[in-house]
Design an enzyme around this catalytic site. Sequence first.
Site, PDB file in Angstrom:
ATOM      1  CG  ASP A 177       0.375   9.311   0.644  1.00  0.00           C
ATOM      2  OD1 ASP A 177       0.284   8.114   0.942  1.00  0.00           O
ATOM      3  OD2 ASP A 177      -0.291  10.214   1.191  1.00  0.00           O
ATOM      4  CG  HIS A 225      -2.035  -1.020   1.096  1.00  0.00           C
ATOM      5  ND1 HIS A 225      -3.303  -0.699   0.691  1.00  0.00           N
ATOM      6  CD2 HIS A 225      -2.036  -2.362   1.283  1.00  0.00           C
ATOM      7  CE1 HIS A 225      -4.046  -1.789   0.653  1.00  0.00           C
ATOM      8  NE2 HIS A 225      -3.300  -2.820   1.007  1.00  0.00           N
TER       9      HIS A 225
HETATM   10  O1  F6P Z   1      -0.704   3.507   4.399  1.00  0.00           O
HETATM   11  C1  F6P Z   1      -0.405   2.312   5.002  1.00  0.00           C
HETATM   12  C2  F6P Z   1      -1.328   1.999   6.161  1.00  0.00           C
HETATM   13  O2  F6P Z   1      -1.109   0.691   6.621  1.00  0.00           O
HETATM   14  C3  F6P Z   1      -2.775   2.183   5.758  1.00  0.00           C
HETATM   15  O3  F6P Z   1      -3.273   1.047   5.111  1.00  0.00           O
HETATM   16  C4  F6P Z   1      -3.428   2.526   7.064  1.00  0.00           C
HETATM   17  O4  F6P Z   1      -4.544   3.340   6.922  1.00  0.00           O
HETATM   18  C5  F6P Z   1      -2.377   3.287   7.799  1.00  0.00           C
HETATM   19  O5  F6P Z   1      -1.127   2.889   7.252  1.00  0.00           O
HETATM   20  C6  F6P Z   1      -2.566   3.095   9.294  1.00  0.00           C
HETATM   21  O6  F6P Z   1      -1.437   2.766   9.981  1.00  0.00           O
HETATM   22  P1  F6P Z   1      -1.466   2.049  11.409  1.00  0.00           P
HETATM   23  O7  F6P Z   1      -2.068   0.685  11.213  1.00  0.00           O
HETATM   24  O8  F6P Z   1      -0.034   2.007  11.789  1.00  0.00           O
HETATM   25  O9  F6P Z   1      -2.294   2.901  12.319  1.00  0.00           O
END
Ligand code: F6P
Length: 462
Positions: free
Chosen positions: A370, A161
């Site tokens: 990003d 992602h």
């Molecule tokens: O962008 C990567 C990601 O894993 C997203 O899928 C998610 O919204 C975000 O980071 C949240 O991060 P965490 O699980 O560390 O709160």
Amino acid sequence: MSDPQRLVVISNRVAVPKARGAAGAQGGLAGALNAALQARAGIWFGWSGEACEEHSGDIATQTTDGVTTATMDLSKRDVDEYYNGYANSTLWPLFHYRLDLAEYERETGKGYERVNERFAEAAAPLIEPDDIVWVHDYHLIPLGERLRARGLRNRIGFFLHIPWPPTRLFVSLPFHERLVRTMLHYDLLGFQTEEWLSSFLHYCEHELGAQVDEATGSVTLEGRTTLARAYPIGIDWEHFSRLGEEGDARQAQQRLISSTRRRTAMIGVDRLDYSKGLPERLDGISRFFDRYPERVRDLVFVQIAPPSREDVESYQNIRALLEQKAGQINGARSEVDLVPVRYVNRGYSHAELFGFFRASKIGLVTPLRDGMNLVAKEYIAAQDPEDPGVLILSRFAGAAAQMQDAVLVNPHSPDDLAHAIRIALDMPLEERKARYEKLVVSVREDNVQDWTANFLRDLAAG
Ligand code: F6P
């Protein structure tokens, strides 16, 4: 028609349904994955988000509307080394081109491998021979190889992602080769954009000596072939658009409109993360006010920034820096009846965000780097087609590849940001509509349902 193969999704976090009514009541990625899981009577496995004293391996399951979620707790040490450590203090900064923030600690690397092994140990018994398995994101890069070591011959795919960095940055990771070799045990690798895909293929060819066919995305090493392709993720257009009809969205819109009165609201919504370019954004706003002091009364900037990964030092530092910068602008520019920057450290529901986006005539999405950025797409989806706002978008967000009709900026340049804000503030309705009409087509059509279907079609095709 035969039943589709059952789907097993594995990710660090799992969106455990609370009292989910119809499938799709959740939006975005969680909603789309749940809909795919429901169509295939699937399982979603991951970490519960809880840290306990000792790892027990116990799995909590729950089945709602034909979808089973299975979660396990991790020990405090596992969370510290795997999540706060290797995933978020090594891979996250490095993959977002922040070598200056990347920490390389042998212990956290070992913790990352140990937790990936724990995931494999817990997930393998849940997987039947005909299931297709879809692993998500940088927390679980080596998981496919760990599952293969347990004898799984299933079709297994992986989607990243976040960005994939250029080879010259990536090789600063100790044991980089070991990590990428594990990826070649997947059948299909998905990236958000052609740019990240191309960096990955470059690494495989030049550092691993793999045979790479750029036209098809096939990577062959030691007799095994993996396909690597770009699948840009989208939003759940239907679900998000419907939110605009909810009372919460209307109230939020009114709240922002009535509190800004004759001034233009400009909005940013980001997790409080250094990759989002928040201090740089405030520098750009400060430059705008320096350059056009007569326009201080024209603009209110609302930054919504819910805290994130609070146990990681770099996230604590960014929070302190932002408080200081927002305070400086307000100290210098406020009047008794006017505060130019509203900096809010809390989250809002999707319906409320819809309302805030609709009330804001400028959307500011300026990450330094990003993977994609869905806020840019949601901002467009929330606009009134008869009087749309202007999206200012970083050229370094994955979304920029599909959103060329936004006002594209270099987020590192305060002058560029200040100029873009001026252009957006003064943009005539005709141009706003022309840009919106082009942007909304891809936001509506390249949606998360298609993303899920395209990845799963290629994964099952094998
Ligand atoms: O962008 C990567 C990601 O894993 C997203 O899928 C998610 O919204 C975000 O980071 C949240 O991060 P965490 O699980 O560390 O709160």
